[in-house]
Enzyme design. Structure first.
Site, PDB file in Angstrom:
ATOM      1  N   HIS A   1       0.855  -1.182   0.000  1.00 42.25           N
ATOM      2  CA  HIS A   1       0.000   0.000   0.000  1.00 42.25           C
ATOM      3  C   HIS A   1       0.893   1.234   0.000  1.00 42.25           C
ATOM      4  O   HIS A   1       0.835   2.065   0.905  1.00 42.25           O
ATOM      5  CB  HIS A   1      -0.954  -0.019   1.200  1.00 42.25           C
ATOM      6  CG  HIS A   1      -2.149   0.868   1.045  1.00 42.25           C
ATOM      7  ND1 HIS A   1      -3.442   0.433   1.238  1.00 42.25           N
ATOM      8  CD2 HIS A   1      -2.259   2.175   0.708  1.00 42.25           C
ATOM      9  CE1 HIS A   1      -4.286   1.431   1.047  1.00 42.25           C
ATOM     10  NE2 HIS A   1      -3.580   2.510   0.730  1.00 42.25           N
TER      11      HIS A   1
ATOM     12  N   ASN B   1      -2.364  -2.577  -3.717  1.00 44.26           N
ATOM     13  CA  ASN B   1      -3.556  -1.745  -3.595  1.00 44.26           C
ATOM     14  C   ASN B   1      -3.552  -0.647  -4.639  1.00 44.26           C
ATOM     15  O   ASN B   1      -2.601   0.130  -4.741  1.00 44.26           O
ATOM     16  CB  ASN B   1      -3.615  -1.106  -2.204  1.00 44.26           C
ATOM     17  CG  ASN B   1      -4.885  -0.313  -1.991  1.00 44.26           C
ATOM     18  OD1 ASN B   1      -5.975  -0.867  -1.917  1.00 44.26           O
ATOM     19  ND2 ASN B   1      -4.757   1.017  -1.917  1.00 44.26           N
ATOM     20  N   GLU B   2      -4.622  -0.593  -5.439  1.00 46.15           N
ATOM     21  CA  GLU B   2      -4.890   0.511  -6.347  1.00 46.15           C
ATOM     22  C   GLU B   2      -3.754   0.792  -7.331  1.00 46.15           C
ATOM     23  O   GLU B   2      -3.023   1.784  -7.209  1.00 46.15           O
ATOM     24  CB  GLU B   2      -5.239   1.781  -5.551  1.00 46.15           C
ATOM     25  CG  GLU B   2      -6.456   1.594  -4.663  1.00 46.15           C
ATOM     26  CD  GLU B   2      -6.964   2.869  -4.031  1.00 46.15           C
ATOM     27  OE1 GLU B   2      -8.107   2.869  -3.553  1.00 46.15           O
ATOM     28  OE2 GLU B   2      -6.215   3.878  -4.017  1.00 46.15           O
TER      29      GLU B   2
ATOM     30  N   TRP C   1     -13.495   2.151   4.482  1.00 43.85           N
ATOM     31  CA  TRP C   1     -12.282   2.925   4.705  1.00 43.85           C
ATOM     32  C   TRP C   1     -12.691   4.150   5.523  1.00 43.85           C
ATOM     33  O   TRP C   1     -13.455   4.971   5.037  1.00 43.85           O
ATOM     34  CB  TRP C   1     -11.637   3.368   3.384  1.00 43.85           C
ATOM     35  CG  TRP C   1     -10.358   4.083   3.648  1.00 43.85           C
ATOM     36  CD1 TRP C   1     -10.188   5.419   3.882  1.00 43.85           C
ATOM     37  CD2 TRP C   1      -9.066   3.485   3.756  1.00 43.85           C
ATOM     38  NE1 TRP C   1      -8.879   5.700   4.140  1.00 43.85           N
ATOM     39  CE2 TRP C   1      -8.167   4.530   4.060  1.00 43.85           C
ATOM     40  CE3 TRP C   1      -8.582   2.188   3.640  1.00 43.85           C
ATOM     41  CZ2 TRP C   1      -6.799   4.307   4.236  1.00 43.85           C
ATOM     42  CZ3 TRP C   1      -7.232   1.966   3.815  1.00 43.85           C
ATOM     43  CH2 TRP C   1      -6.358   3.011   4.107  1.00 43.85           C
TER      44      TRP C   1
ATOM     45  N   TYR D   1     -15.051   5.572  -4.442  1.00 45.93           N
ATOM     46  CA  TYR D   1     -15.344   6.752  -3.639  1.00 45.93           C
ATOM     47  C   TYR D   1     -16.198   7.794  -4.364  1.00 45.93           C
ATOM     48  O   TYR D   1     -17.015   8.461  -3.743  1.00 45.93           O
ATOM     49  CB  TYR D   1     -14.039   7.430  -3.203  1.00 45.93           C
ATOM     50  CG  TYR D   1     -13.229   6.629  -2.223  1.00 45.93           C
ATOM     51  CD1 TYR D   1     -13.465   6.728  -0.855  1.00 45.93           C
ATOM     52  CD2 TYR D   1     -12.244   5.753  -2.658  1.00 45.93           C
ATOM     53  CE1 TYR D   1     -12.727   5.982   0.060  1.00 45.93           C
ATOM     54  CE2 TYR D   1     -11.499   5.004  -1.756  1.00 45.93           C
ATOM     55  CZ  TYR D   1     -11.752   5.126  -0.405  1.00 45.93           C
ATOM     56  OH  TYR D   1     -11.024   4.375   0.490  1.00 45.93           O
TER      57      TYR D   1
ATOM     58  N   GLU E   1      -3.237  10.972   5.642  1.00 47.81           N
ATOM     59  CA  GLU E   1      -3.869  10.940   4.324  1.00 47.81           C
ATOM     60  C   GLU E   1      -2.888  11.438   3.254  1.00 47.81           C
ATOM     61  O   GLU E   1      -3.137  12.385   2.523  1.00 47.81           O
ATOM     62  CB  GLU E   1      -5.164  11.762   4.340  1.00 47.81           C
ATOM     63  CG  GLU E   1      -6.035  11.652   3.099  1.00 47.81           C
ATOM     64  CD  GLU E   1      -6.260  10.229   2.621  1.00 47.81           C
ATOM     65  OE1 GLU E   1      -6.150  10.003   1.405  1.00 47.81           O
ATOM     66  OE2 GLU E   1      -6.530   9.344   3.454  1.00 47.81           O
TER      67      GLU E   1
ATOM     68  N   GLU F   1     -12.820  -1.001  -0.452  1.00 45.48           N
ATOM     69  CA  GLU F   1     -12.768   0.315   0.194  1.00 45.48           C
ATOM     70  C   GLU F   1     -13.969   1.132  -0.243  1.00 45.48           C
ATOM     71  O   GLU F   1     -14.314   1.157  -1.427  1.00 45.48           O
ATOM     72  CB  GLU F   1     -11.502   1.100  -0.181  1.00 45.48           C
ATOM     73  CG  GLU F   1     -10.229   0.627   0.465  1.00 45.48           C
ATOM     74  CD  GLU F   1      -9.036   1.507   0.112  1.00 45.48           C
ATOM     75  OE1 GLU F   1      -9.235   2.709  -0.195  1.00 45.48           O
ATOM     76  OE2 GLU F   1      -7.903   0.989   0.118  1.00 45.48           O
TER      77      GLU F   1
END
EC number: 3.2.1.21
Length: 442
Positions: free
Chosen positions: A121, A165-166, A397, A293, A404, A351
């Site tokens: 991550h 991740n992502e 999440w 999101y 952040e 998430e």
């Protein structure tokens, strides 16, 4: 919350997600330096030059944090292991780092929590960044060695594992836009990172298969792409954005090719012999994860080179990240992912959540907007499931307010408020609402 656990199938899993650098405290436990430490130490990259040296001090407080997960009635903890904690220089194992994840895993199991691990991550060891990081094809082997080291230690106790991740964030956001470490703005670096990330993903899956592991998946972040107007130019650019952001990585993993619109920009920059890597990249998975999101409104920008597009402000309500709240996008992605790529393969919402100011007042933190956000998105999950999409779980999440990334400690996504001076944890009203919903009629 208007839902309760019995509104979902008995085997449907509710969970919460975090990541290592954002919560652990990378200054503890002799973890190695990462490219995020370097990025944050460079003026202008991160709000107030904040970093993850202390974060939420999950390294020392993980028992308390796991108690919060168990106390809410959540089934799974989607956590990540830090490459630079397991291998401080990226290649040499650290007994202290391995011991930490051993303790963390056992503590989850003691509380009846299913460990759902992510291997990467975003905290690349600086020593590997010095060698080109994701631009260097050798990173696939390095990542395979890291996978074997950490999963050789804890893999026998994992419920599920995903390698990276992502991928869009690791490649495009970090090498093209420069908003995340390593902070590059380079199309050639981006193209190579895209491909090497997927090669590392496939290498890790094969490595874990050789260890006898199963329930292995891939996690992809998605933003619904909407044309800013009805013009042919806006429609085409929204389709290009959709291919770059949403289709590129799924297509590589499930179809063994990159989308045509994406290839128009990256083909000249892909590494030599890239076509021969898809046998590894397409190694079969057991499930797929969707991180969702927001949506983006896309318009053409002829003043810029390829992809010659820009994001414009949309009319929908927005979170504290200034992201539009568009729950229907989650439904659309669940439907499309199953139809276009995964078929009957289980899908997890790995998430979903929102940032809010979340001020602590007299020992309480009310976050009704987050409760409404979760309600709206879970309704879209149920809508997709009613139409036959095999969604097997939903992970929020995040558990804790945390680091952040380039936005420092300003944006709060947690179900639990964290005072970043005292590190005191205070469950928000959303935590209590979810606890009540999951505890009802179990």
């Amino acid at each position: 919350m208007p839902f309760k656990r019995t509104d979902f199938p008995k085997d449907f899993l509710f969970g919460v997600a975090t990541s290592s650098y954002q919560i652990e405290g990378h200054g503890f436990g002799q973890a190695g330096r990462t490219h995020w430490d370097d990025f944050a130490a460079t003026p202008g990259n991160v709000v107030r030059a904040e970093n993850g040296a202390t974060a939420c001090d999950h390294y020392h407080r993980f028992e308390e944090d796991l108690d919060l997960i168990a106390g809410a009635g959540l089934d799974c903890y989607r956590f990540s292991t830090s490459w630079a904690r397991v291998m401080p220089d990226g290649r040499t194992p650290s007994q202290e780092g391995l011991d930490f994840y051993d303790r963390l895993t056992d503590a989850m199991l003691e509380r009846g929590i299913k460990p759902a691990a992510t291997l990467y991550h975003w905290e690349l060891p600086s020593d590997l960044a010095d060698l080109g990081g994701w631009r260097n094809r050798d990173i696939a082997k390095w990542f395979g060695d890291y996978t074997e080291t950490i999963m050789g230690r804890i893999g026998d106790r994992m419920y599920s594992v995903a390698p990276i991740n992502e991928p869009w964030c690791v490649s495009w956001l970090s090498h093209f836009h420069g908003h995340h470490a390593p902070g590059l703005r380079d199309i050639r670096a981006t193209a190579r990172a895209i491909h090497h990330i997927l090669l590392a993903h496939g290498t890790a899956i094969q490595t874990m298969r050789s260890l006898g592991m199963d329930n292995l998946g891939g996690v992809f972040n998605m933003e619904w792409s909407t044309p800013a107007d009805d013009s042919a130019e806006a429609i085409e650019k929204a389709a290009l954005y959709d291919e770059i952001y949403n289709h590129c990585f799924l297509s590589g993993v499930f179809k063994g090719r990159y989308p045509e619109r994406v290839m128009a920009g990256i083909a000249p920059h892909l590494p030599q012999g890239w076509q021969d890597d898809f046998d590894v990249i397409t190694t079969p998975l057991d499930w797929v994860g969707v991180n969702y999101y927001t949506r983006k409104l896309i318009a053409p920008d002829p003043t810029e080179p390829w992809p010659s597009l820009k994001e414009v402000t949309g009319p929908l309500p927005k979170t504290f990240m200034d992201w539009e709240i568009y729950p229907e996008g989650l439904y659309k992605f669940l439907k499309r992912t199953a139809q276009d790529y995964t078929g009957d393969l289980p899908i997890f919402v790995t998430e979903n959540g929102m940032a809010a100011p979340d001020v602590l007042t007299n020992g309480t933190c009310d976050d009704p907007d987050r409760i409404a956000f979760v309600e709206a998105h879970l309704a879209q999950v149920q809508r997709a499931m009613a139409e036959g999409v095999p969604v097997n779980g939903y992970y929020l999440w995040s558990l804790l307010d945390n680091y952040e990334w380039a936005l420092g400690y300003e944006k709060r996504f947690g179900l639990v408020h964290v005072d970043f001076e005292t590190l005191e944890r205070t469950p928000k009203s959303s935590y209590h609402a979810i606890k009540q919903a999951l505890g009802a009629l179990t």
